[in-house]
Motif scaffolding. Structure first.
Motif, PDB file in Angstrom:
ATOM      1  N   HIS A   3       1.491  10.671   0.952  1.00 18.72           N
ATOM      2  CA  HIS A   3       0.055  10.940   0.888  1.00 18.72           C
ATOM      3  C   HIS A   3      -0.566  10.896   2.278  1.00 18.72           C
ATOM      4  N   GLN A   4      -1.620  11.687   2.453  1.00 21.38           N
ATOM      5  CA  GLN A   4      -2.303  11.713   3.743  1.00 21.38           C
ATOM      6  C   GLN A   4      -2.776  10.320   4.157  1.00 21.38           C
ATOM      7  N   PHE A   5      -2.752  10.077   5.451  1.00 19.80           N
ATOM      8  CA  PHE A   5      -3.185   8.837   6.102  1.00 19.80           C
ATOM      9  C   PHE A   5      -2.238   7.652   5.887  1.00 19.80           C
ATOM     10  N   CYS A   6      -1.137   7.825   5.181  1.00 20.66           N
ATOM     11  CA  CYS A   6      -0.214   6.705   4.997  1.00 20.66           C
ATOM     12  C   CYS A   6       0.590   6.441   6.268  1.00 20.66           C
ATOM     13  N   TRP A   7       0.985   5.184   6.427  1.00 17.80           N
ATOM     14  CA  TRP A   7       1.855   4.771   7.526  1.00 17.80           C
ATOM     15  C   TRP A   7       3.194   4.310   6.960  1.00 17.80           C
ATOM     16  N   ILE A   8       4.260   4.680   7.662  1.00 19.50           N
ATOM     17  CA  ILE A   8       5.598   4.207   7.313  1.00 19.50           C
ATOM     18  C   ILE A   8       6.072   3.342   8.479  1.00 19.50           C
ATOM     19  N   GLY A   9       6.206   2.042   8.240  1.00 19.71           N
ATOM     20  CA  GLY A   9       6.497   1.104   9.314  1.00 19.71           C
ATOM     21  C   GLY A   9       7.890   1.253   9.895  1.00 19.71           C
ATOM     22  N   ALA A  10       8.042   0.837  11.135  1.00 15.28           N
ATOM     23  CA  ALA A  10       9.296   0.971  11.872  1.00 15.28           C
ATOM     24  C   ALA A  10      10.460   0.317  11.132  1.00 15.28           C
ATOM     25  N   ASN A  51       0.691   2.309   2.426  1.00 11.64           N
ATOM     26  CA  ASN A  51       1.523   2.086   3.600  1.00 11.64           C
ATOM     27  C   ASN A  51       2.776   1.279   3.264  1.00 11.64           C
ATOM     28  N   VAL A  52       3.884   1.677   3.881  1.00 13.86           N
ATOM     29  CA  VAL A  52       5.161   0.973   3.723  1.00 13.86           C
ATOM     30  C   VAL A  52       5.346   0.070   4.942  1.00 13.86           C
ATOM     31  N   PRO A  53       5.369  -1.251   4.766  1.00 16.32           N
ATOM     32  CA  PRO A  53       5.493  -2.142   5.928  1.00 16.32           C
ATOM     33  C   PRO A  53       6.823  -1.967   6.657  1.00 16.32           C
ATOM     34  N   PRO A  54       6.875  -2.374   7.914  1.00 15.07           N
ATOM     35  CA  PRO A  54       8.127  -2.300   8.671  1.00 15.07           C
ATOM     36  C   PRO A  54       9.251  -3.078   7.997  1.00 15.07           C
ATOM     37  N   PHE A  55      10.468  -2.608   8.206  1.00 16.09           N
ATOM     38  CA  PHE A  55      11.717  -3.274   7.823  1.00 16.09           C
ATOM     39  C   PHE A  55      12.034  -3.203   6.331  1.00 16.09           C
ATOM     40  N   MET A  56      11.240  -2.489   5.541  1.00 19.54           N
ATOM     41  CA  MET A  56      11.390  -2.525   4.093  1.00 19.54           C
ATOM     42  C   MET A  56      12.234  -1.365   3.563  1.00 19.54           C
ATOM     43  N   THR A  57      12.745  -1.547   2.341  1.00 22.02           N
ATOM     44  CA  THR A  57      13.338  -0.479   1.552  1.00 22.02           C
ATOM     45  C   THR A  57      12.375  -0.155   0.423  1.00 22.02           C
ATOM     46  N   PRO A  65       4.933   5.466  -8.340  1.00 24.53           N
ATOM     47  CA  PRO A  65       4.775   5.379  -6.883  1.00 24.53           C
ATOM     48  C   PRO A  65       5.772   4.406  -6.263  1.00 24.53           C
ATOM     49  N   ALA A  66       5.994   4.564  -4.971  1.00 26.29           N
ATOM     50  CA  ALA A  66       6.984   3.743  -4.277  1.00 26.29           C
ATOM     51  C   ALA A  66       6.545   2.286  -4.205  1.00 26.29           C
ATOM     52  N   LYS A  71      -5.435   0.188   6.539  1.00 30.45           N
ATOM     53  CA  LYS A  71      -6.674   0.506   5.836  1.00 30.45           C
ATOM     54  C   LYS A  71      -6.424   0.982   4.405  1.00 30.45           C
ATOM     55  N   ARG A  72      -5.290   1.639   4.163  1.00 31.69           N
ATOM     56  CA  ARG A  72      -4.977   2.107   2.811  1.00 31.69           C
ATOM     57  C   ARG A  72      -4.359   1.012   1.955  1.00 31.69           C
ATOM     58  N   GLY A  73      -4.072  -0.137   2.555  1.00 27.42           N
ATOM     59  CA  GLY A  73      -3.336  -1.165   1.848  1.00 27.42           C
ATOM     60  C   GLY A  73      -1.847  -0.894   1.909  1.00 27.42           C
ATOM     61  N   ILE A  74      -1.051  -1.889   1.537  1.00 23.59           N
ATOM     62  CA  ILE A  74       0.398  -1.723   1.554  1.00 23.59           C
ATOM     63  C   ILE A  74       0.929  -1.639   0.127  1.00 23.59           C
ATOM     64  N   ILE A  75       2.106  -1.033  -0.001  1.00 24.31           N
ATOM     65  CA  ILE A  75       2.702  -0.888  -1.325  1.00 24.31           C
ATOM     66  C   ILE A  75       3.104  -2.257  -1.874  1.00 24.31           C
TER      67      ILE A  75
END
Length: 265
Positions: free
Chosen positions: A157-164, A177-183, A188-189, A254-258
């Motif tokens: 989705h637009q504006f989402c972040w996928i962490g490193a 948003n998917v936080p860093p280091f996650m699977t 929805p994911a 801002k979109r919150g995390i999954i």
């Protein structure tokens, strides 16, 4: 010396480095700049305002720099910037940003690998050595961190972040948003644990992985809200660079995390 096939069309404003190979029927027009050692495949279209770094290979039928699929686009040129040593496979589309007059750009960092038929929409940022597999769609303003692995046919989705250093499984639908280091996986994911394999492959020592795992469990399974959990994680690991990257990511989302699966790994 460059090797340019006679059927390729090169506009008058195109700037070429050295050692570039351009295959048949490629079309380069507009304000296009290509670095040394690049390979531009057959039927590739580079248009608008595009900068490509050194040793990047763009495969057949890829399109970089076309107008965004956005009603707000007013025709103002914006930069599509591709780094060094990238692989842009067949049929990939990368669109120019909206608000180009404000310095916005669409960017793909050094060493990124975009597999066949994936789409990078306007204002997207793809981090260093990120991998985006076949058919995955990155909507406008998505941010993909370094060394992320996005499997095939994912919709983000637009504006989402996928962490490193995270990984998202095939066919997932990502709406936060998917936080860093996650699977992450699902529609929805949601989080299904740490990307342990990715952390090992990127030489995170066991002690560091243990700290990240503890922070992950505090974030998702402590019973606290995300804000309070971040405060507790910071109190415990304020001097740890990698754990604090996770905390900062969550706080700035801002979109919150999954969410996460009901039980931890």
């Amino acid at each position: 010396m460059n090797d340019i096939h006679p059927t390729a069309i090169i506009g008058q404003d195109v700037v070429l480095g050295d050692g570039i190979k351009i295959h048949p029927y490629a079309v380069l027009d507009g304000k296009v700049e290509i670095g040394d050692g690049c390979i531009i495949g057959p039927y590739v279209h580079l248009t608008g305002w595009v900068k490509i770094g050194k040793r990047t290979k763009v495969y057949a039928h890829a399109s970089i720099g076309e107008d965004p699929q956005d009603y707000t686009f007013d025709g103002t040129p914006g930069l599509c910037e591709i780094g060094d040593d990238c692989l842009i496979r067949e049929g990939v589309t990368i669109h120019t940003p909206v608000h180009g007059d404000e310095g916005c750009k669409t960017s793909v960092a050094n060493g990124a690998f975009l597999m066949a038929n994936c789409h990078v929409a306007h204002n997207v940022e793809v981090g260093e050595k990120a991998i985006v597999a076949n058919g995955t769609l990155l909507a406008g303003f998505v941010k993909v961190g370094e060394k992320v692995f996005l499997s095939g046919n994912i919709g983000i989705h637009q504006f989402c972040w996928i962490g490193a250093y995270s990984i998202v499984s095939p066919c997932a639908k990502v709406v936060q948003n998917v936080p860093p280091f996650m699977t992450a996986d699902g529609n929805p994911a949601i989080v299904h644990g740490l990307n342990v394999v990715g952390l090992r492959r990127n030489n995170f020592p066991e002690t560091q992985r243990s700290k990240i795992k503890d922070a992950y469990k505090m974030l998702y399974y402590s019973g606290m809200g995300f804000r309070d959990a971040c405060d507790e994680i910071e109190a415990k690991y304020s001097s740890d660079e990698w754990v604090m990257k996770l905390v900062t990511f969550v706080r700035e989302s801002k979109r919150g995390i999954i969410g996460a699966a009901q039980t931890s790994e």
